[in-house]
Every structure is written in structure tokens, then in C-alpha cells.
Design a protein around this motif. Structure first.
Motif, PDB file in Angstrom:
ATOM      1  N   VAL A 149       7.582 -11.513   4.135  1.00 13.51           N
ATOM      2  CA  VAL A 149       6.415 -12.373   3.930  1.00 13.51           C
ATOM      3  C   VAL A 149       6.597 -13.027   2.572  1.00 13.51           C
ATOM      4  O   VAL A 149       6.687 -12.345   1.547  1.00 13.51           O
ATOM      5  CB  VAL A 149       5.090 -11.573   3.954  1.00 13.51           C
ATOM      6  CG1 VAL A 149       3.907 -12.504   3.750  1.00 13.51           C
ATOM      7  CG2 VAL A 149       4.953 -10.777   5.228  1.00 13.51           C
ATOM      8  N   SER A 150       6.678 -14.349   2.551  1.00 13.78           N
ATOM      9  CA  SER A 150       6.879 -15.082   1.303  1.00 13.78           C
ATOM     10  C   SER A 150       5.709 -14.886   0.353  1.00 13.78           C
ATOM     11  O   SER A 150       4.569 -14.672   0.768  1.00 13.78           O
ATOM     12  CB  SER A 150       7.033 -16.576   1.588  1.00 13.78           C
ATOM     13  OG  SER A 150       8.153 -16.815   2.385  1.00 13.78           O
ATOM     14  N   LEU A 151       6.017 -14.999  -0.932  1.00 11.69           N
ATOM     15  CA  LEU A 151       4.982 -14.970  -1.962  1.00 11.69           C
ATOM     16  C   LEU A 151       4.203 -16.274  -1.935  1.00 11.69           C
ATOM     17  O   LEU A 151       4.733 -17.292  -1.508  1.00 11.69           O
ATOM     18  CB  LEU A 151       5.643 -14.774  -3.336  1.00 11.69           C
ATOM     19  CG  LEU A 151       6.377 -13.451  -3.517  1.00 11.69           C
ATOM     20  CD1 LEU A 151       7.128 -13.466  -4.841  1.00 11.69           C
ATOM     21  CD2 LEU A 151       5.423 -12.283  -3.460  1.00 11.69           C
ATOM     22  N   PRO A 152       2.988 -16.304  -2.406  1.00 10.70           N
ATOM     23  CA  PRO A 152       2.216 -15.190  -2.949  1.00 10.70           C
ATOM     24  C   PRO A 152       1.471 -14.430  -1.851  1.00 10.70           C
ATOM     25  O   PRO A 152       1.111 -15.003  -0.826  1.00 10.70           O
ATOM     26  CB  PRO A 152       1.213 -15.891  -3.871  1.00 10.70           C
ATOM     27  CG  PRO A 152       0.947 -17.191  -3.200  1.00 10.70           C
ATOM     28  CD  PRO A 152       2.267 -17.580  -2.556  1.00 10.70           C
ATOM     29  N   GLY A 195       7.797   0.369  -4.214  1.00  7.64           N
ATOM     30  CA  GLY A 195       7.613  -0.784  -3.338  1.00  7.64           C
ATOM     31  C   GLY A 195       7.145  -0.398  -1.945  1.00  7.64           C
ATOM     32  O   GLY A 195       6.815   0.749  -1.671  1.00  7.64           O
ATOM     33  N   MET A 196       7.103  -1.395  -1.057  1.00  7.85           N
ATOM     34  CA  MET A 196       6.642  -1.200   0.320  1.00  7.85           C
ATOM     35  C   MET A 196       7.667  -1.782   1.286  1.00  7.85           C
ATOM     36  O   MET A 196       8.376  -2.713   0.945  1.00  7.85           O
ATOM     37  CB  MET A 196       5.321  -1.942   0.552  1.00  7.85           C
ATOM     38  CG  MET A 196       4.208  -1.510  -0.339  1.00  7.85           C
ATOM     39  SD  MET A 196       2.734  -2.486  -0.029  1.00  7.85           S
ATOM     40  CE  MET A 196       3.175  -4.039  -0.776  1.00  7.85           C
ATOM     41  N   GLY A 197       7.680  -1.276   2.502  1.00 13.88           N
ATOM     42  CA  GLY A 197       8.532  -1.832   3.536  1.00 13.88           C
ATOM     43  C   GLY A 197       9.965  -1.364   3.435  1.00 13.88           C
ATOM     44  O   GLY A 197      10.274  -0.381   2.772  1.00 13.88           O
ATOM     45  N   THR A 198      10.863  -2.091   4.117  1.00 18.01           N
ATOM     46  CA  THR A 198      12.274  -1.717   4.093  1.00 18.01           C
ATOM     47  C   THR A 198      12.993  -2.464   2.980  1.00 18.01           C
ATOM     48  O   THR A 198      12.544  -3.504   2.515  1.00 18.01           O
ATOM     49  CB  THR A 198      12.958  -2.035   5.438  1.00 18.01           C
ATOM     50  OG1 THR A 198      12.963  -3.438   5.641  1.00 18.01           O
ATOM     51  CG2 THR A 198      12.260  -1.360   6.588  1.00 18.01           C
ATOM     52  N   TRP A 199      14.094  -1.933   2.571  1.00 16.48           N
ATOM     53  CA  TRP A 199      14.919  -2.467   1.491  1.00 16.48           C
ATOM     54  C   TRP A 199      14.067  -2.736   0.245  1.00 16.48           C
ATOM     55  O   TRP A 199      14.012  -3.818  -0.312  1.00 16.48           O
ATOM     56  CB  TRP A 199      15.675  -3.700   1.919  1.00 16.48           C
ATOM     57  CG  TRP A 199      16.897  -3.957   1.090  1.00 16.48           C
ATOM     58  CD1 TRP A 199      17.411  -3.163   0.111  1.00 16.48           C
ATOM     59  CD2 TRP A 199      17.761  -5.075   1.164  1.00 16.48           C
ATOM     60  NE1 TRP A 199      18.539  -3.704  -0.425  1.00 16.48           N
ATOM     61  CE2 TRP A 199      18.781  -4.896   0.210  1.00 16.48           C
ATOM     62  CE3 TRP A 199      17.788  -6.211   1.942  1.00 16.48           C
ATOM     63  CZ2 TRP A 199      19.794  -5.801   0.011  1.00 16.48           C
ATOM     64  CZ3 TRP A 199      18.803  -7.107   1.738  1.00 16.48           C
ATOM     65  CH2 TRP A 199      19.790  -6.915   0.785  1.00 16.48           C
ATOM     66  N   ARG A 200      13.387  -1.688  -0.180  1.00 19.35           N
ATOM     67  CA  ARG A 200      12.427  -1.815  -1.272  1.00 19.35           C
ATOM     68  C   ARG A 200      13.076  -2.135  -2.613  1.00 19.35           C
ATOM     69  O   ARG A 200      12.392  -2.467  -3.554  1.00 19.35           O
ATOM     70  CB  ARG A 200      11.584  -0.549  -1.351  1.00 19.35           C
ATOM     71  CG  ARG A 200      10.688  -0.408  -0.141  1.00 19.35           C
ATOM     72  CD  ARG A 200       9.750   0.761  -0.265  1.00 19.35           C
ATOM     73  NE  ARG A 200      10.409   2.038  -0.359  1.00 19.35           N
ATOM     74  CZ  ARG A 200      10.690   2.825   0.670  1.00 19.35           C
ATOM     75  NH1 ARG A 200      10.392   2.450   1.886  1.00 19.35           N
ATOM     76  NH2 ARG A 200      11.261   3.976   0.482  1.00 19.35           N
ATOM     77  N   GLY A 201      14.379  -2.052  -2.714  1.00 23.21           N
ATOM     78  CA  GLY A 201      15.019  -2.461  -3.964  1.00 23.21           C
ATOM     79  C   GLY A 201      14.916  -3.957  -4.193  1.00 23.21           C
ATOM     80  O   GLY A 201      14.884  -4.427  -5.310  1.00 23.21           O
ATOM     81  N   MET A 225       0.813  -1.162   0.000  1.00 19.79           N
ATOM     82  CA  MET A 225       0.000   0.000   0.000  1.00 19.79           C
ATOM     83  C   MET A 225       0.861   1.230   0.000  1.00 19.79           C
ATOM     84  O   MET A 225       1.856   1.273   0.675  1.00 19.79           O
ATOM     85  CB  MET A 225      -0.806  -0.036   1.283  1.00 19.79           C
ATOM     86  CG  MET A 225      -2.243   0.192   1.186  1.00 19.79           C
ATOM     87  SD  MET A 225      -3.031   1.597   0.878  1.00 19.79           S
ATOM     88  CE  MET A 225      -2.742   2.366   2.398  1.00 19.79           C
ATOM     89  N   LEU A 226       0.471   2.228  -0.722  1.00 16.36           N
ATOM     90  CA  LEU A 226       1.283   3.427  -0.784  1.00 16.36           C
ATOM     91  C   LEU A 226       1.148   4.270   0.467  1.00 16.36           C
ATOM     92  O   LEU A 226       0.062   4.709   0.820  1.00 16.36           O
ATOM     93  CB  LEU A 226       0.874   4.282  -1.988  1.00 16.36           C
ATOM     94  CG  LEU A 226       1.264   3.761  -3.348  1.00 16.36           C
ATOM     95  CD1 LEU A 226       0.777   4.740  -4.410  1.00 16.36           C
ATOM     96  CD2 LEU A 226       2.735   3.565  -3.475  1.00 16.36           C
ATOM     97  N   GLY A 227       2.250   4.482   1.136  1.00 18.61           N
ATOM     98  CA  GLY A 227       2.298   5.433   2.240  1.00 18.61           C
ATOM     99  C   GLY A 227       2.698   6.785   1.680  1.00 18.61           C
ATOM    100  O   GLY A 227       2.936   6.938   0.474  1.00 18.61           O
ATOM    101  N   SER A 228       2.787   7.787   2.530  1.00 12.92           N
ATOM    102  CA  SER A 228       3.078   9.129   2.035  1.00 12.92           C
ATOM    103  C   SER A 228       4.428   9.198   1.324  1.00 12.92           C
ATOM    104  O   SER A 228       4.566   9.924   0.350  1.00 12.92           O
ATOM    105  CB  SER A 228       2.988  10.154   3.156  1.00 12.92           C
ATOM    106  OG  SER A 228       3.890   9.829   4.177  1.00 12.92           O
TER     107      SER A 228
END
Length: 133
Positions: free
Chosen positions: A81-84, A116-122, A1-4
Motif C-alpha cells: 500500500v503506497s504512502l501516505p 514493522g507490519m506485514g511481510t518483508w518488514r525490513g 498494528m502490533l500483532g502477537s
């Protein structure tokens, strides 16, 4: 989800130096329901019990962060969190002069894939917008 910060990054990618007004307009003229969007697997909320179960684990990789001319190691424990997984939510767009529905959809597409979302979005947190009604 997009945060600010993701809105800010997505509008900066699209609009360059004029992005700030667009970022503020998108945040002001859009509502997202539910406010806390759950991660889903097979259309059901993913419940966290403990790491090592149900696809939750800790990544201890070391990212590198640019500080001036230096590339500095940033060791951190990052939950994964693993996919899917998926997200489902409603975006209500109020009438405005700053952007269209197509513009909001494009910001979600850019934000989900490029930011992306969360940390280390790369490495983690990238997603694709699969459905927009």
C-alpha cells in the motif's frame, strides 16, 4: 498494528531474555479498539478494488532469509500500500503490576519502527507513533 509476533519482538528488544512475561502481560492487560484496525488515507479507510489502483501494487522482489549459515532466496509476491497511510485506534490499559502506560507506548514505538507490519518488514511496514493521548 502490533500483532502477537510484534509484541514478542518489541519486548525481546527491550527486555532481552526476560521478555516473555512482559509480552504475555501486555497482551493480557491491553485491549485495542477496533479489533480490525483499518488503514487510513486522509482520515478515511482505504478501500481495495484491485492492484494497480488506489496505491495498491504487488512487489515481486526477492528477500533473502537466513537458514543456518546460508542466505536463501525467498521469492514472493507481496502486496504493498503506497504512502501516505495511517492507523488510528484506542488502546485500553487495565491496572496491572507488570508495566505502565509509558511502557506500552514504548512497545508501540519500538514495534512500529523496528519490527514493522506485514511481510518483508525490513523494507515495508515501518511506521512512527505520531500521537498518543
Amino acid at each position: 498494528m502490533l500483532g502477537s509476533n510484534q509484541y514478542n519482538c518489541a519486548t525481546k528488544i527491550k527486555y532481552g531474555k526476560t521478555h516473555k512475561e512482559k509480552t504475555e502481560a501486555i497482551q493480557g492487560f491491553c485491549d485495542i479498539d477496533p479489533v480490525l484496525v483499518p488503514l487510513l488515507r486522509k482520515n478515511k479507510p482505504i478501500q481495495f478494488n484491485c492492484f494497480g489502483e488506489d496505491g495498491f501494487y504487488i512487489d515481486h522482489s526477492t528477500a533473502r532469509v537466513k537458514k543456518g549459515q546460508l542466505s536463501v532466496p525467498n521469492p514472493k509476491a507481496r502486496p504493498v500500500v503506497s504512502l501516505p497511510w495511517s492507523l488510528e485506534f484506542v488502546v485500553e490499559i487495565y491496572p496491572n503490576k507488570y508495566f505502565s502506560e509509558a511502557g506500552v507506548k514504548e512497545m508501540f514505538e519500538i514495534g512500529a519502527l523496528y519490527v514493522g507490519m506485514g511481510t518483508w518488514r525490513g523494507r515495508y511496514g515501518k511506521s512512527l507513533l505520531e500521537k498518543w493521548e
